[in-house]
Motif scaffolding. Sequence first.
Motif, PDB file in Angstrom:
ATOM      1  N   PRO A 172       0.817  -1.199   0.000  1.00 39.30           N
ATOM      2  CA  PRO A 172       0.000   0.000   0.000  1.00 39.30           C
ATOM      3  C   PRO A 172       0.861   1.263   0.000  1.00 39.30           C
ATOM      4  O   PRO A 172       1.830   1.347   0.732  1.00 39.30           O
ATOM      5  CB  PRO A 172      -0.820  -0.117   1.291  1.00 39.30           C
ATOM      6  CG  PRO A 172      -0.168  -1.174   2.123  1.00 39.30           C
ATOM      7  CD  PRO A 172       0.617  -2.031   1.226  1.00 39.30           C
ATOM      8  N   ALA A 173       0.464   2.246  -0.844  1.00 40.39           N
ATOM      9  CA  ALA A 173       1.274   3.455  -1.008  1.00 40.39           C
ATOM     10  C   ALA A 173       0.447   4.687  -0.670  1.00 40.39           C
ATOM     11  O   ALA A 173      -0.751   4.746  -0.979  1.00 40.39           O
ATOM     12  CB  ALA A 173       1.751   3.565  -2.450  1.00 40.39           C
ATOM     13  N   TYR A 174       1.099   5.651  -0.076  1.00 40.19           N
ATOM     14  CA  TYR A 174       0.447   6.921   0.248  1.00 40.19           C
ATOM     15  C   TYR A 174      -0.246   7.448  -1.009  1.00 40.19           C
ATOM     16  O   TYR A 174       0.291   7.348  -2.116  1.00 40.19           O
ATOM     17  CB  TYR A 174       1.492   7.914   0.785  1.00 40.19           C
ATOM     18  CG  TYR A 174       0.863   9.182   1.267  1.00 40.19           C
ATOM     19  CD1 TYR A 174      -0.101   9.166   2.273  1.00 40.19           C
ATOM     20  CD2 TYR A 174       1.199  10.403   0.703  1.00 40.19           C
ATOM     21  CE1 TYR A 174      -0.709  10.326   2.698  1.00 40.19           C
ATOM     22  CE2 TYR A 174       0.593  11.572   1.136  1.00 40.19           C
ATOM     23  CZ  TYR A 174      -0.361  11.523   2.134  1.00 40.19           C
ATOM     24  OH  TYR A 174      -0.971  12.676   2.547  1.00 40.19           O
ATOM     25  N   ASP A 175      -1.407   8.043  -0.827  1.00 43.57           N
ATOM     26  CA  ASP A 175      -2.286   8.259  -1.984  1.00 43.57           C
ATOM     27  C   ASP A 175      -1.921   9.433  -2.894  1.00 43.57           C
ATOM     28  O   ASP A 175      -2.537   9.594  -3.941  1.00 43.57           O
ATOM     29  CB  ASP A 175      -3.749   8.374  -1.518  1.00 43.57           C
ATOM     30  CG  ASP A 175      -4.009   9.627  -0.693  1.00 43.57           C
ATOM     31  OD1 ASP A 175      -3.039  10.249  -0.219  1.00 43.57           O
ATOM     32  OD2 ASP A 175      -5.200   9.989  -0.528  1.00 43.57           O
ATOM     33  N   SER A 176      -0.924  10.243  -2.530  1.00 39.56           N
ATOM     34  CA  SER A 176      -0.652  11.398  -3.403  1.00 39.56           C
ATOM     35  C   SER A 176       0.355  11.091  -4.521  1.00 39.56           C
ATOM     36  O   SER A 176       0.551  11.901  -5.412  1.00 39.56           O
ATOM     37  CB  SER A 176      -0.164  12.601  -2.580  1.00 39.56           C
ATOM     38  OG  SER A 176       1.206  12.473  -2.266  1.00 39.56           O
ATOM     39  N   TYR A 177       0.993   9.903  -4.480  1.00 34.69           N
ATOM     40  CA  TYR A 177       2.029   9.634  -5.494  1.00 34.69           C
ATOM     41  C   TYR A 177       1.421   9.424  -6.888  1.00 34.69           C
ATOM     42  O   TYR A 177       1.860  10.012  -7.870  1.00 34.69           O
ATOM     43  CB  TYR A 177       2.861   8.391  -5.137  1.00 34.69           C
ATOM     44  CG  TYR A 177       3.450   8.350  -3.736  1.00 34.69           C
ATOM     45  CD1 TYR A 177       3.881   9.512  -3.092  1.00 34.69           C
ATOM     46  CD2 TYR A 177       3.592   7.139  -3.052  1.00 34.69           C
ATOM     47  CE1 TYR A 177       4.432   9.465  -1.807  1.00 34.69           C
ATOM     48  CE2 TYR A 177       4.141   7.087  -1.769  1.00 34.69           C
ATOM     49  CZ  TYR A 177       4.552   8.249  -1.161  1.00 34.69           C
ATOM     50  OH  TYR A 177       5.093   8.195   0.099  1.00 34.69           O
ATOM     51  N   LYS A 178       0.418   8.533  -6.934  1.00 31.06           N
ATOM     52  CA  LYS A 178      -0.064   8.123  -8.261  1.00 31.06           C
ATOM     53  C   LYS A 178      -0.689   9.266  -9.073  1.00 31.06           C
ATOM     54  O   LYS A 178      -0.384   9.384 -10.272  1.00 31.06           O
ATOM     55  CB  LYS A 178      -1.032   6.936  -8.142  1.00 31.06           C
ATOM     56  CG  LYS A 178      -1.386   6.360  -9.499  1.00 31.06           C
ATOM     57  CD  LYS A 178      -2.211   5.113  -9.426  1.00 31.06           C
ATOM     58  CE  LYS A 178      -2.522   4.585 -10.813  1.00 31.06           C
ATOM     59  NZ  LYS A 178      -3.285   5.522 -11.646  1.00 31.06           N
ATOM     60  N   PRO A 179      -1.526  10.124  -8.464  1.00 30.11           N
ATOM     61  CA  PRO A 179      -2.082  11.214  -9.276  1.00 30.11           C
ATOM     62  C   PRO A 179      -0.999  12.102  -9.902  1.00 30.11           C
ATOM     63  O   PRO A 179      -1.140  12.544 -11.052  1.00 30.11           O
ATOM     64  CB  PRO A 179      -2.930  12.008  -8.275  1.00 30.11           C
ATOM     65  CG  PRO A 179      -3.285  11.016  -7.217  1.00 30.11           C
ATOM     66  CD  PRO A 179      -2.113  10.092  -7.109  1.00 30.11           C
ATOM     67  N   ALA A 180       0.098  12.327  -9.173  1.00 27.64           N
ATOM     68  CA  ALA A 180       1.181  13.148  -9.742  1.00 27.64           C
ATOM     69  C   ALA A 180       1.848  12.411 -10.905  1.00 27.64           C
ATOM     70  O   ALA A 180       2.203  13.017 -11.927  1.00 27.64           O
ATOM     71  CB  ALA A 180       2.206  13.497  -8.661  1.00 27.64           C
ATOM     72  N   ILE A 181       1.994  11.101 -10.767  1.00 25.03           N
ATOM     73  CA  ILE A 181       2.580  10.296 -11.857  1.00 25.03           C
ATOM     74  C   ILE A 181       1.643  10.332 -13.069  1.00 25.03           C
ATOM     75  O   ILE A 181       2.076  10.509 -14.213  1.00 25.03           O
ATOM     76  CB  ILE A 181       2.810   8.833 -11.387  1.00 25.03           C
ATOM     77  CG1 ILE A 181       3.780   8.788 -10.198  1.00 25.03           C
ATOM     78  CG2 ILE A 181       3.320   7.957 -12.539  1.00 25.03           C
ATOM     79  CD1 ILE A 181       3.817   7.449  -9.452  1.00 25.03           C
ATOM     80  N   ASP A 182       0.338  10.202 -12.809  1.00 22.57           N
ATOM     81  CA  ASP A 182      -0.657  10.243 -13.893  1.00 22.57           C
ATOM     82  C   ASP A 182      -0.580  11.566 -14.648  1.00 22.57           C
ATOM     83  O   ASP A 182      -0.675  11.602 -15.880  1.00 22.57           O
ATOM     84  CB  ASP A 182      -2.083  10.077 -13.340  1.00 22.57           C
ATOM     85  CG  ASP A 182      -2.358   8.671 -12.826  1.00 22.57           C
ATOM     86  OD1 ASP A 182      -1.543   7.766 -13.096  1.00 22.57           O
ATOM     87  OD2 ASP A 182      -3.386   8.485 -12.135  1.00 22.57           O
ATOM     88  N   LEU A 183      -0.429  12.665 -13.916  1.00 22.27           N
ATOM     89  CA  LEU A 183      -0.377  13.977 -14.581  1.00 22.27           C
ATOM     90  C   LEU A 183       0.847  14.099 -15.492  1.00 22.27           C
ATOM     91  O   LEU A 183       0.857  14.915 -16.407  1.00 22.27           O
ATOM     92  CB  LEU A 183      -0.383  15.109 -13.538  1.00 22.27           C
ATOM     93  CG  LEU A 183      -1.724  15.335 -12.842  1.00 22.27           C
ATOM     94  CD1 LEU A 183      -1.584  16.375 -11.746  1.00 22.27           C
ATOM     95  CD2 LEU A 183      -2.804  15.777 -13.836  1.00 22.27           C
TER      96      LEU A 183
END
Length: 380
Positions: free
Chosen positions: A118-129
């Motif tokens: 499980p990963a802190y939730d702010s990483y993936k949206p930044a990667i997606d952007l």
Amino acid sequence: MSLKSKLPNVGTTIFTVMSTMSKEHKAINLSQGFPNFDCPAKLKGLVAHYMKEGYNQYAPMQGVPALTNSIANKVEHLYGKKLDPASEITVTAGATQAIYCAITALVHPNDEVIIIEPAYDSYKPAIDLCQAYTIPYSLKGPDYKIDWSEFHRLFSRDTRMIIINNPHNPTGKVLSEKDMMELQRITAGSNILILSDEVYEHLVFDEAKHHSILKFPELYNRSVSTFSFGKTFHTTGWKMGYCIAPPHLMEEIRKIHQFNVFSVNTPMQHAIAEFSEDLSFFEKLPAFYQQKRDFFLEKMEKSRFTPIKSEGTYFQLFDYSGISDLPDTEFAKWLVEKHKVATIPISPFCTKVNNQRVVRMCFAKTEETLSKAAIRLCKV
Ligand code: PMP
Ligand code: GLN
């Protein structure tokens, strides 16, 4: 009007969802990670002092020198790393903004970024952007250890960045020196960058030690590390943090930072710098939080929840498979509605289906709150 979302799969974060439910049901909130006790009075006095003295205009883009010098001082004392404050430290609006700037500055379209779930939730949206791909490595409970050879198999020629979070939210696991050496070994000679999210650097318990990436010179050259004054000073609402990186990476990060916020809260920077002259506050933090963890675990002994003992952070995981077979989000909702204790399910931290029957509870609370919550949880 038809609007094409840049983040079509993003909803409201689980922290907001659970804290809102907690209020609605007049529950005890052990969900979102924040202390329910105040920060040191001296620190508040210093903020007021600097405001009164007129330190109320823009700070320098990278942070006020008093604060970047004090960060360099602490880093040298704790991790033996000498930094040039002018080129290697930037003060940010919480670690969240540092993470966002680091990812958007350094990740390109079609790059791959490995995250540990499980990963802190702010990483993936930044990667997606960045129009890059998130490659998850799944930790398995109850020990949540990294198998580095399995991890290494995720590498491809497009791997651009690895994001580690140590101590780890939500599992409470701490990476050993051997883990850090393995990370160094499998990335040696590559151009893979490491984003090391170390917001809980001071919250490490028992015999565990915090092995910051700043202690590993070869990794340091390819790394950005992020920190949060919110976690350290019980001031999550101030949204103050910083990042550290070698000059060639920091130069790129500041290109984003300067147009994202430019600079952050001036009086608070001066106050934190002055407060940090005495390093004893940092040194007392592990024992302060360990005592809370132990207090809570003791009160929970008679419950049907099974703890997976936290080694660091202010979170404690509990296995509830002896109580219910509900998936974790449903269980957390049931728990807050029926038993008036708000917790955080783990599946929102995972891109892959997660069948683990565990929830996270935050023990950054007064003993009174922890006792009351435990009484309710022992009845479940
Ligand atoms: N990373 C992790 C792992 C966290 O738990 C948090 C805390 N919410 C952050 C980053 C963000 O820290 P900040 O509140 O300073 O933005
Ligand atoms: N970091 C905190 C947690 O993990 C909450 C952060 C937030 O609310 N965005 O609970």
